[in-house]
Design a protein around this motif. Structure first.
Motif, PDB file in Angstrom:
ATOM      1  N   PHE A   7       4.825  -8.172  -6.642  1.00 59.25           N
ATOM      2  CA  PHE A   7       5.266  -8.435  -5.284  1.00 59.25           C
ATOM      3  C   PHE A   7       6.588  -7.721  -5.046  1.00 59.25           C
ATOM      4  CE2 PHE A   7       2.298 -11.939  -5.508  1.00 59.25           C
ATOM      5  CZ  PHE A   7       1.859 -12.052  -4.208  1.00 59.25           C
ATOM      6  N   SER A   8       6.738  -7.153  -3.844  1.00 63.30           N
ATOM      7  CA  SER A   8       8.014  -6.545  -3.471  1.00 63.30           C
ATOM      8  C   SER A   8       8.952  -7.644  -2.997  1.00 63.30           C
ATOM      9  CB  SER A   8       7.802  -5.529  -2.346  1.00 63.30           C
ATOM     10  OG  SER A   8       7.535  -6.202  -1.128  1.00 63.30           O
ATOM     11  N   ALA A   9      10.174  -7.267  -2.696  1.00 61.53           N
ATOM     12  CA  ALA A   9      11.152  -8.234  -2.187  1.00 61.53           C
ATOM     13  C   ALA A   9      10.690  -8.844  -0.862  1.00 61.53           C
ATOM     14  CB  ALA A   9      12.503  -7.547  -2.006  1.00 61.53           C
ATOM     15  N   LYS A  10       9.846  -8.119  -0.141  1.00 61.87           N
ATOM     16  CA  LYS A  10       9.334  -8.612   1.146  1.00 61.87           C
ATOM     17  C   LYS A  10       8.027  -9.387   0.994  1.00 61.87           C
ATOM     18  CE  LYS A  10      11.293  -4.989   4.032  1.00 61.87           C
ATOM     19  NZ  LYS A  10      10.977  -3.955   5.033  1.00 61.87           N
ATOM     20  N   GLY A  11       7.566  -9.602  -0.238  1.00 62.87           N
ATOM     21  CA  GLY A  11       6.335 -10.345  -0.466  1.00 62.87           C
ATOM     22  C   GLY A  11       5.086  -9.499  -0.322  1.00 62.87           C
ATOM     23  N   GLN A  12       5.240  -8.176  -0.390  1.00 61.78           N
ATOM     24  CA  GLN A  12       4.102  -7.282  -0.259  1.00 61.78           C
ATOM     25  C   GLN A  12       3.602  -6.853  -1.640  1.00 61.78           C
ATOM     26  OE1 GLN A  12       6.399  -4.424   1.893  1.00 61.78           O
ATOM     27  NE2 GLN A  12       5.490  -5.005   3.856  1.00 61.78           N
ATOM     28  N   ILE A  13       2.313  -6.522  -1.695  1.00 61.12           N
ATOM     29  CA  ILE A  13       1.746  -5.967  -2.921  1.00 61.12           C
ATOM     30  C   ILE A  13       1.038  -4.662  -2.578  1.00 61.12           C
ATOM     31  CG2 ILE A  13       1.441  -8.175  -4.104  1.00 61.12           C
ATOM     32  CD1 ILE A  13      -1.559  -7.960  -3.383  1.00 61.12           C
ATOM     33  N   VAL A  14       0.883  -3.807  -3.564  1.00 67.87           N
ATOM     34  CA  VAL A  14       0.155  -2.559  -3.377  1.00 67.87           C
ATOM     35  C   VAL A  14      -1.220  -2.731  -4.008  1.00 67.87           C
ATOM     36  CG1 VAL A  14       0.062  -0.109  -3.940  1.00 67.87           C
ATOM     37  CG2 VAL A  14       2.251  -1.170  -3.365  1.00 67.87           C
ATOM     38  N   ILE A  15      -2.242  -2.525  -3.199  1.00 62.66           N
ATOM     39  CA  ILE A  15      -3.612  -2.568  -3.707  1.00 62.66           C
ATOM     40  C   ILE A  15      -3.908  -1.179  -4.260  1.00 62.66           C
ATOM     41  CG2 ILE A  15      -6.044  -2.876  -3.079  1.00 62.66           C
ATOM     42  CD1 ILE A  15      -5.047  -4.776  -0.852  1.00 62.66           C
TER      43      ILE A  15
END
Length: 94
Positions: A7-15
């Motif tokens: 998870f990034s600091a913004k709560g995103q993930i890379v699929i």
């Protein structure tokens, strides 16, 4: 396929790219997120059939983020016919 993602600091993930391509998760695509007892499941939403040609074109324009002037079905057909004639309708120069 199993993969670990962060998870990034913004709560995103890379699929991973191969997964995005396989499931057609393109930029701007909408996915359904379903909570299950085992975790979270991402699903492509079911495609709804357009009621009219205009509705279908509106969806296409939205999908490609087209914000130019309105182009009617007739203008699109004429443009396609013109391009075909330009490419195939003229005799080849020898």
């Amino acid at each position: 396929m199993n993969a670990n993602v962060k998870f990034s600091a913004k709560g995103q993930i890379v699929i991973p790219k191969d997964v995005r391509e396989r499931y057609r998760f393109v930029n701007g695509a909408v996915v359904e997120m379903v909570e299950t007892p085992e975790g979270v499941l991402l699903k492509r939403p079911k495609i709804q059939k357009a009621a009219t040609a205009e509705e279908a074109w509106a969806r296409v324009r939205a999908a490609v983020h087209y914000d130019g002037p309105y182009v009617s079905d007739e203008e699109i057909r004429e443009g396609i016919e013109r391009a075909i004639k330009e490419k195939y309708g003229k005799p080849q120069a020898e």
